[in-house]
Design a protein around this motif. Structure first.
Motif, PDB file in Angstrom:
ATOM      1  N   UNK A  80       2.277  -1.060  -1.401  1.00 43.48           N
ATOM      2  CA  UNK A  80       1.231   0.164  -2.263  1.00 43.48           C
ATOM      3  C   UNK A  80      -0.024   0.252  -1.377  1.00 43.48           C
ATOM      4  N   UNK A  81      -0.747   1.116  -1.647  1.00 46.53           N
ATOM      5  CA  UNK A  81      -1.929   1.520  -0.989  1.00 46.53           C
ATOM      6  C   UNK A  81      -2.823   1.994  -1.892  1.00 46.53           C
ATOM      7  N   UNK A  82      -4.054   1.160  -1.909  1.00 40.10           N
ATOM      8  CA  UNK A  82      -4.993   1.758  -2.654  1.00 40.10           C
ATOM      9  C   UNK A  82      -6.319   2.259  -1.929  1.00 40.10           C
ATOM     10  N   UNK A  83      -6.244   3.747  -2.205  1.00 38.43           N
ATOM     11  CA  UNK A  83      -6.968   4.575  -1.559  1.00 38.43           C
ATOM     12  C   UNK A  83      -8.517   4.425  -1.909  1.00 38.43           C
ATOM     13  N   UNK A  84      -9.084   3.697  -2.884  1.00 38.08           N
ATOM     14  CA  UNK A  84     -10.456   3.443  -2.924  1.00 38.08           C
ATOM     15  C   UNK A  84     -10.933   2.343  -2.113  1.00 38.08           C
ATOM     16  N   UNK A  85      -9.845   1.132  -1.691  1.00 38.67           N
ATOM     17  CA  UNK A  85     -10.462   0.383  -0.847  1.00 38.67           C
ATOM     18  C   UNK A  85      -9.741   0.418   0.623  1.00 38.67           C
ATOM     19  N   UNK A  86      -9.006   1.349   0.783  1.00 42.78           N
ATOM     20  CA  UNK A  86      -8.069   1.593   1.853  1.00 42.78           C
ATOM     21  C   UNK A  86      -7.324   0.525   2.349  1.00 42.78           C
ATOM     22  N   UNK A  87      -6.718  -0.342   1.455  1.00 38.92           N
ATOM     23  CA  UNK A  87      -5.871  -1.442   1.884  1.00 38.92           C
ATOM     24  C   UNK A  87      -4.321  -1.265   1.128  1.00 38.92           C
ATOM     25  N   UNK A  88      -3.586  -1.778   2.012  1.00 46.54           N
ATOM     26  CA  UNK A  88      -2.096  -1.853   1.724  1.00 46.54           C
ATOM     27  C   UNK A  88      -1.599  -2.960   1.416  1.00 46.54           C
TER      28      UNK A  88
END
Length: 123
Positions: A80-88
């Motif tokens: 999963x990738x969180x665009x708001x924190x730029x973390x996968x």
């Protein structure tokens, strides 16, 4: 019948394996054989985010909203990738390549299918 053609600025360096438009915005997810998932803003034809797996990515999908996506890879992982924190984050693994991922809205989870003949649910 006429046809319109458009090309992505800064496309992946290898073959595209899947594309998914966001349901409510002009955002496009693109997975590729170069082990990347990219998110583009199609209105301005610009790449907004990129994350990688260790091997080719076969499928990608949006999560509950446009702040999160999921992907499955030949490396056997579901990310999963969180665009708001730029973390996968790796949320799970299969015994063989992950061929398909989809968001199941009613259950609020990601479902993956693999060449190992299994389907798994990730919440």
């Amino acid at each position: 019948m006429s046809s319109a053609q458009s090309e992505l600025a800064d496309p992946p360096k290898d073959g595209i394996s899947a594309i998914k438009f966001a349901p409510e915005h002009n955002l496009l997810l693109v997975s590729s054989w170069n082990a990347e998932v990219r998110m583009y803003d199609v209105l301005v034809n610009a790449r907004r985010a990129t994350y990688t797996h260790k091997a080719a990515v076969l499928d990608t999908c949006w999560g509950a909203d446009q702040n999160r996506c999921f992907s499955g890879s030949i490396d056997r992982t579901v990310k999963t990738f969180d665009f708001s924190s730029s973390t996968d984050t790796v949320i799970g693994e299969h015994d063989k390549a992950v061929k398909a991922v989809c968001w199941q809205k009613d259950l609020g989870c990601c479902v993956s299918g693999s060449w190992d003949k299994t389907m798994k649910v990730w919440d």
